[in-house]
Motif scaffolding. Structure first.
Motif, PDB file in Angstrom:
ATOM      1  N   THR B 198       0.845  -1.185   0.000  1.00  0.00           N
ATOM      2  CA  THR B 198       0.000   0.000   0.000  1.00  0.00           C
ATOM      3  C   THR B 198       0.886   1.241   0.000  1.00  0.00           C
ATOM      4  OG1 THR B 198      -1.623   1.283   1.210  1.00  0.00           O
ATOM      5  CG2 THR B 198      -0.140  -0.071   2.530  1.00  0.00           C
ATOM      6  N   PHE B 226      -2.838  -6.601   7.403  1.00  0.00           N
ATOM      7  CA  PHE B 226      -2.842  -5.339   6.660  1.00  0.00           C
ATOM      8  C   PHE B 226      -3.012  -4.228   7.705  1.00  0.00           C
ATOM      9  CE2 PHE B 226      -5.229  -2.882   3.041  1.00  0.00           C
ATOM     10  CZ  PHE B 226      -4.155  -2.022   2.936  1.00  0.00           C
ATOM     11  N   CYS B 229      -4.687  -0.273   6.721  1.00  0.00           N
ATOM     12  CA  CYS B 229      -5.836  -0.388   5.802  1.00  0.00           C
ATOM     13  C   CYS B 229      -6.679   0.870   5.803  1.00  0.00           C
ATOM     14  CB  CYS B 229      -6.663  -1.619   6.147  1.00  0.00           C
ATOM     15  SG  CYS B 229      -7.820  -1.352   7.511  1.00  0.00           S
ATOM     16  N   GLN B 230      -6.375   1.796   6.654  1.00  0.00           N
ATOM     17  CA  GLN B 230      -7.023   3.114   6.700  1.00  0.00           C
ATOM     18  C   GLN B 230      -8.442   3.102   7.280  1.00  0.00           C
ATOM     19  OE1 GLN B 230      -4.998   5.732   5.745  1.00  0.00           O
ATOM     20  NE2 GLN B 230      -3.506   4.118   5.480  1.00  0.00           N
ATOM     21  N   TYR B 231      -9.258   2.127   6.894  1.00  0.00           N
ATOM     22  CA  TYR B 231     -10.700   2.284   7.182  1.00  0.00           C
ATOM     23  C   TYR B 231     -11.106   1.864   8.584  1.00  0.00           C
ATOM     24  CZ  TYR B 231     -11.632  -2.724   6.391  1.00  0.00           C
ATOM     25  OH  TYR B 231     -11.679  -4.089   6.467  1.00  0.00           O
TER      26      TYR B 231
ATOM     27  N   ARG C 257     -16.417  -1.291   2.957  1.00  0.00           N
ATOM     28  CA  ARG C 257     -15.845  -0.807   4.204  1.00  0.00           C
ATOM     29  C   ARG C 257     -14.834   0.265   3.850  1.00  0.00           C
ATOM     30  NH1 ARG C 257     -15.829  -5.530   8.658  1.00  0.00           N
ATOM     31  NH2 ARG C 257     -17.797  -6.457   7.999  1.00  0.00           N
ATOM     32  N   SER C 258     -15.121   1.443   4.284  1.00  0.00           N
ATOM     33  CA  SER C 258     -14.175   2.535   4.036  1.00  0.00           C
ATOM     34  C   SER C 258     -14.468   3.650   5.012  1.00  0.00           C
ATOM     35  CB  SER C 258     -14.290   3.045   2.594  1.00  0.00           C
ATOM     36  OG  SER C 258     -15.527   3.657   2.380  1.00  0.00           O
TER      37      SER C 258
ATOM     38  N   THR D 145      -6.489   1.628  -4.703  1.00  0.00           N
ATOM     39  CA  THR D 145      -5.870   0.624  -5.573  1.00  0.00           C
ATOM     40  C   THR D 145      -6.027  -0.768  -4.967  1.00  0.00           C
ATOM     41  OG1 THR D 145      -4.227   2.241  -6.229  1.00  0.00           O
ATOM     42  CG2 THR D 145      -3.695  -0.076  -6.646  1.00  0.00           C
ATOM     43  N   LEU D 147      -5.280  -4.382  -3.767  1.00  0.00           N
ATOM     44  CA  LEU D 147      -4.042  -5.070  -3.388  1.00  0.00           C
ATOM     45  C   LEU D 147      -4.240  -6.581  -3.278  1.00  0.00           C
ATOM     46  CD1 LEU D 147      -2.924  -2.655  -0.523  1.00  0.00           C
ATOM     47  CD2 LEU D 147      -2.226  -2.593  -2.930  1.00  0.00           C
ATOM     48  N   VAL D 240      -9.727  -6.137  -1.581  1.00  0.00           N
ATOM     49  CA  VAL D 240      -9.152  -5.285  -0.542  1.00  0.00           C
ATOM     50  C   VAL D 240      -8.250  -4.262  -1.217  1.00  0.00           C
ATOM     51  CG1 VAL D 240      -7.783  -5.240   1.578  1.00  0.00           C
ATOM     52  CG2 VAL D 240      -9.183  -7.255   1.029  1.00  0.00           C
ATOM     53  N   GLY D 241      -8.589  -3.003  -1.047  1.00  0.00           N
ATOM     54  CA  GLY D 241      -7.809  -1.939  -1.655  1.00  0.00           C
ATOM     55  C   GLY D 241      -7.041  -1.152  -0.615  1.00  0.00           C
ATOM     56  N   GLU D 242      -6.356  -0.145  -1.067  1.00  0.00           N
ATOM     57  CA  GLU D 242      -5.503   0.638  -0.163  1.00  0.00           C
ATOM     58  C   GLU D 242      -6.279   1.357   0.934  1.00  0.00           C
ATOM     59  OE1 GLU D 242      -3.065   3.315  -2.406  1.00  0.00           O
ATOM     60  OE2 GLU D 242      -1.506   1.801  -2.663  1.00  0.00           O
ATOM     61  N   THR D 243      -7.565   1.640   0.668  1.00  0.00           N
ATOM     62  CA  THR D 243      -8.336   2.404   1.657  1.00  0.00           C
ATOM     63  C   THR D 243      -9.655   1.763   2.045  1.00  0.00           C
ATOM     64  OG1 THR D 243      -9.413   3.677  -0.079  1.00  0.00           O
ATOM     65  CG2 THR D 243      -7.379   4.599   0.837  1.00  0.00           C
ATOM     66  N   GLY D 244      -9.956   0.581   1.505  1.00  0.00           N
ATOM     67  CA  GLY D 244     -11.229  -0.034   1.864  1.00  0.00           C
ATOM     68  C   GLY D 244     -11.401  -1.378   1.215  1.00  0.00           C
ATOM     69  N   THR D 245     -12.532  -1.988   1.482  1.00  0.00           N
ATOM     70  CA  THR D 245     -12.838  -3.296   0.914  1.00  0.00           C
ATOM     71  C   THR D 245     -14.245  -3.285   0.336  1.00  0.00           C
ATOM     72  OG1 THR D 245     -13.923  -4.265   2.852  1.00  0.00           O
ATOM     73  CG2 THR D 245     -11.512  -4.351   2.799  1.00  0.00           C
TER      74      THR D 245
END
Lengths: 334, 334, 334, 334
Positions: B198, B226, B229-231, C257-258, D145, D147, D240-245
Motif C-alpha cells: 500500500t 494489513f 488499511c485506513q478504514y 468498508r471505508s 488501488t 491489493l 481489498v484496496g488501499e483504503t477499503g474493501t
C-alpha cells in the motif's frame, strides 16, 4: 471504597443480584439479606458471607448497609423504598417502583422532601449496549427529529398464570420506559389492537397485542407484544426520524452455513439477552452510590411507567384511546 | 476470598490491568506494583491503594501477593515468570511469554518440574464472545472436520517504528494462537506472500502480508495482515469444514439509514474490539487462581507461538516454506 | 407466436411499457399506440415500428392488436377496459383499475358476463422476487398462520402536487394489494394515525401516516407511509405468524468498508427497486395471453383496492375506524 | 431488427441458450441448430420453429444465420469459431474458447486479420449484477488501488468424472476471468495449496484446493475451490484496496425466524445463482450483434484464461510457483 449493600427479597431476581454484586460487580459486597422466607434469606446470605435479617426495616437500619436493593414482590416495594428514603440511604428498586400510581407519588414526595435523588428503578434496557448506541445515534441528530418508533417484544412462551394485563405491566413496560428515554419525550395516550390470537396460548390470554402510543411531541410508537411466538426471545426496535432511521442490532452471533441454510441463533431467554445490561446497570449504580450521585431511571420514571401502564390496560379493556394523564416532569427530576 | 495481585510493569497495558483488577474484576485487588520507572509505579500503585516496590522479585516475594501479573516489556518477561514459578505463585504473563524459544522452554521445564500449571499467557482472543461462539460451533461438529481457516487482521494505521517482522510477532501472533485453539491442532509450516505494498505506509514496511500456515492434520490457514488499511480495525475469521462454514461475527452495532446509505461503524481501536475479552480473561484468571486451577493459554501455547512466529519471519525473509519444528505437545499440557 | 399489443396512453409509464415490450419482453411486439397527445403517440409508435391511432377504440378494434395495455390517466381506464372486454380482448390495466368503486364494479360485471378472465391489473409487486420468496415461505407453513404484517413504504421526497389522500391511493395501495395477496385474506377495516409531521414537506401534506388494517381472519396490518423520508426509497415488510416471522429482503448490494463505516446503498428511485418486477409482470402477462389464460391480479383485486383506499381516506379524515364493506369474493375470481 | 442465431451444439447448455433466445431474450430468434446427435438437433430445433442442419459449417454458412452460438464440447470449439470468423459472422463461444493455448492463438490471429472483433467468450459472471456493482465500486476509487482479492467457489458435490484438474479448468476459470476483469490486470503466476481432503469425495480428487495468483501489478489473489462442500453453491469474493474493501453480495433472500434460528437459504445450483447473468449476457450479446459492435469477453480473455489454467494445473502437479507466460495484451484487444 466498598459499597455495602443490603438486599430485601431473595427470590430468583434477588439471588441473581446477590451473585452479581459478589462475583461480577467491582467495589461492592452484600452484607445483609432478608426475605419473607427466612431459610431462603439465610441460605442466600451464607453463600456470600452476609448476615440474614428478619425484616426489611432491619436491613435498612443496619449500620453496615450503605445502600439498599429491593427485589421483593411488587406490592412490598413501596414500603421498602419509603423506608430507605426515610433512612437517607440510596435504594435500587426492581420494577415496578410501586403497584399503584398513588404509592409512586408518595415516593416522589418523600424523595423530593429529602432534597436529592436516592431512588433508582430497575429499567435495565437503558444499560444495554445496543440501545445505548441507538440513543447515541438519535442524540447525534443523524436521523433528525424522531417521528415514529416501531417495537416488537417477543417471548417464546409464557406460563399459564400470565394474563392479558401482564402484556402491559410485565412485558411492554420495558418498551414504555425505553421509548421515553430514547426520545426524551412523554407518552400521553395509549390504544391497544387485538389481532387474531395465536393458537399456541392458554385460553384466557389475548396474545399478540399491538399497543399504540402517542407522545407529547406527537411521535407515534407501536409495540407488538407477542409472548408465545414460539421461535425465540426477540427484541426489535426501529426509530424513524425526519432524515433517517436507526435499528437496534441483534446480538452478535456467528453465521453458520450448513445443510442448505445460512443461519444464526435466536436467543431463547431474556436473561441471556440482557445479562450484560444487568451487570452494567448494577455496576453503574454501585459506582454512583460510591460517588454520592444516583443518576439512573428515577422515581418519576417509575411513576410515569405506572401511569402509562394503567392507561394501556384500560385501553385494552375498552378498545378506546386513553389519556395517560401525565403532566410535566417536576424540575427535581429534570 | 480476594486474590491479591502483584503487578510487574506499570506501562500502558499494565496500568490498564491495574484499573481492570480494581474497578471491573470481582474478587481481586492489586496490592503491589513495580516498574523500571519508580515514579510511575508509585503513581499507579497509589491510585488503587497498593504499595510500590523496587523490583519484580520483591513483588513476587511479597507476603500479600497471591498471584503475579507480568506486563513489563517482552525481554523481561522470562525472568519474572521463572521467578514466580520458583515462588510457587500463579503468574499471568502478557504475550510474548518470552522473546526466545529457548527462554520459553526454560519456563516449560520449570513449570513441569513444579508439577502443576502456574502460568497463563495473555492470548485474550480466546475470551472473546464471538470466537468462543465460533469454537462452540466447530466443537459441536456442525461444520464437520475443519479443512481451512481464512483470517484477516487489519489495523487503520501503525506508527513508524512498526517494522515488517512485527506483522508476525505483534499482529498475526493473535491469529496464530486463535487458530491453534479453534482447531485443536498444531501449525507445522509457514509461508509468506508479499502483495503490492500500500502507498499508505512508511518506506521500510512490507504491508500487507499474506501468511500461509499448514497444520499437523493438514488444514490450511491463510492470514491477511494489513496494518495500514485506513478504514478501521477489522478482524475477520471464517472456518471451512467438511460440511459447512462458520464466520466470526462483527461487533453488534445499530444500522443507520440516512443520506442514501445504510451503514454501521467499523471500530477504529483494538481496545474497543477486545475490551470485554480482556475483562473476561482477567476475571476468569482471578477465578481460576482463587479455585487453585489455572487453565487458560499455557506456557506450551506461548512456546508454540514463539516457534511459529520465528518460522514465519524466516519465511518472510526467504520466500520459502519453513517448518515450525513443533513436535507433540507434552502430556503435562494436554 | 408473437402477441401484438396495442397501447392506450403513451405517457411516462406507457412509453416505458412500450420499450419493455419491444426490447426486453420475449414474444411480443407493439403494433399500435394512441395518446391524447397525437404527436406523442406518433413519436412513441415510430420508435418501435408501430402505427399511431387516433383513439383507444381504434386500438382496441385493430385487427393487428391481440391484447390491449391501458396506461392512460386513471379516469380514462374504465372506458378502455370495458371496451377491450366488449371486444373480447385481454387487457392489462395499470392501477387504478378505475377511479370509482362503481366503475370497478361495471368492469367486474362485464368480465363476468363475458365468461372468462380478460383483465389484469398492474400490481407489479406480486412479481418481485423478494415478495414471491416471502409468499413461498408463508404458504409453506414455516411461520404458521399469519397474525400480523408490519410494512413501511418510504420515498425520499414527493412533489408539491402530492396531497394527503395520495398517501393512500398512490402509495399504500401497493401494500394493500400485496398484503391481501400474501395472506390470501381480505381487508375489512381501516384506521389512520397521524404522527407529528416531518418538517421536510409541503404545508398541506400529512406525512408520515400510519395505516392500520384488519383482515377478515383477524390479522392486523400496519403500514407506515413516509414519502419525504429524505434518505431513500425503502420498502420494508415483515409477516409474523404463529411460529415464526419472515422479512422481505433488501436488494442485494455490495458492502463497502471505508472511512470507518461499513455501508451499502439505499435505492433512491422506485423504478430501480421494481424494474425487474415490471419486466417479469409484463413477460408473464404476455405469456399468459399467448397461452389464453390471464391469471395475474384481477378486476376483483382492482375493485377491492378501490374500496379499501376509499375507506382508508375516510379514516384519515375522520380519525375513525372505517369498514371497507368488502364482502365475499365472487366464485368467478376464486 | 431481429438477430437470427444459428446454434452449434444442442446439449444441456446449448438447449438452454436456445430456450433463452426464444423465450427470454428480446430481438433474437433461433433459425438453425446442429448437433453431433442429429435427433437431438431436430428435437431442439423443432421446439422453437428452427431448422436442424447436419454440420456446424452448414449453420455458419446458412443465409438466415446472422450470428453463431457455439455450445458444442470444448475440443470442437476452435473449428466452429474459426469457421465463423472466416464467414465474417459474430460468434458467441461458451468457455473454453479452445482447449489449447495454440488454438486460442489461431483464433486471435484470424480475428485480428479480419480487422474487427467477432468473438465473444461465455464468461457470464461479468454480467452478474453483484459483480458489476463490485466493479463499479472498485472503478470509482472508493477502496483505492486493489491489493488483494479473496475468493471462494464452493459446490455442494461433483460427480465421479470430475477430476483434480477440473478444479482449475471448469471451476476456478470463472474466478480467473472475473478477477482479471475486476482488476483490469493480468495474472502472471500461479501456485496451488492442497489442504487435507474432505472425506466427502471420490478417491482420485484433491478437494479442496487453494489457488494463489499474482498479477502484473503485484496484487495477490487467493481462490478457495471446494466442490464437495455439501452445504450449497456458494460464491464469495472480497477485494481489498488501499483504503477499503468491497464484498460480493449474497443473493437476496427473505430471512426467516423460526425454531430458534434466523436463517435464509444457500442456493444449491449454479444455474439458480447465475440464471439472470446468463440472460443479461445473451441479451447484451444480441444487442451488440444488432448494433454491429461485439464488446464482451474477447478471444484474448479466452486465451489468457487458457494460459493461466495451464500454469495452474502445472502448479497443482509440481507444488511450484509457475509463471503464466502472459505478455502484454495486443492493442487490438485493448
Amino acid at each position: 471504597m466498598t459499597v455495602n449493600v443490603g438486599v430485601i427479597g431473595a427470590g430468583m431476581i434477588g439471588a441473581d443480584h446477590v451473585r452479581r454484586l459478589s462475583t461480577i460487580v467491582s467495589g461492592a459486597q452484600v452484607t445483609a439479606v432478608t426475605d419473607i422466607d427466612a431459610d431462603r434469606a439465610a441460605s442466600v446470605a451464607a453463600g456470600v458471607g452476609a448476615r440474614s435479617l428478619a425484616t426489611g426495616q432491619e436491613v435498612i437500619d443496619a449500620a453496615d448497609v450503605d445502600a439498599v436493593l429491593v427485589t421483593s414482590w411488587g406490592p412490598a416495594h413501596a414500603e421498602s423504598v419509603l423506608g430507605a428514603i426515610a433512612a437517607g440511604k440510596p435504594v435500587f428498586c426492581e420494577k415496578p417502583l410501586a403497584t399503584t400510581a398513588e404509592d409512586c407519588h408518595k415516593i416522589i414526595d418523600a424523595e423530593t422532601a429529602h432534597g436529592r435523588r436516592l431512588v433508582q428503578v430497575g429499567f435495565m434496557r437503558r444499560y444495554d449496549a445496543g440501545y445505548r448506541a441507538m440513543k447515541q445515534v438519535i442524540d447525534s441528530g443523524e436521523i433528525g427529529t424522531p417521528l415514529m418508533v416501531h417495537c416488537a417484544h417477543r417471548n417464546p412462551t409464557v406460563p399459564e398464570r400470565y394474563h392479558s394485563e401482564m402484556a402491559t405491566h410485565d412485558t411492554a413496560v420495558h418498551e414504555i420506559d425505553t421509548v421515553r428515554w430514547l426520545l426524551g419525550d412523554e407518552i400521553v395516550s395509549a390504544q391497544v389492537l387485538t389481532p387474531r390470537r395465536t393458537s399456541h396460548r392458554f385460553e384466557h390470554l389475548q396474545d399478540p397485542q399491538i399497543m399504540l402510543f402517542e407522545t407529547a411531541e406527537g411521535a407515534r410508537v407501536d409495540v407488538e407484544v407477542f409472548v408465545n411466538c414460539q421461535y425465540g426471545y426477540d427484541i426489535q426496535c426501529e426509530a424513524v426520524g425526519e432524515t433517517g432511521t436507526v435499528r437496534l442490532p441483534d446480538p452478535a452471533a456467528p453465521v453458520v452455513r450448513s445443510a442448505g441454510r445460512q443461519s444464526g441463533p435466536v436467543l431463547q431467554d431474556w436473561k441471556d439477552r440482557f445479562a450484560e445490561a444487568y451487570d452494567v446497570e448494577i455496576q453503574e449504580w454501585v459506582d454512583s452510590v460510591a460517588a454520592g450521585a444516583v443518576s439512573g431511571p428515577s422515581s418519576w420514571d417509575g411513576y410515569a411507567a405506572a401511569m402509562i401502564c394503567d392507561a394501556n390496560v384500560e385501553a385494552l379493556h375498552t378498545g378506546e384511546i386513553v389519556s395517560t394523564g401525565l403532566k410535566d416532569r417536576p424540575a427535581f427530576y429534570a
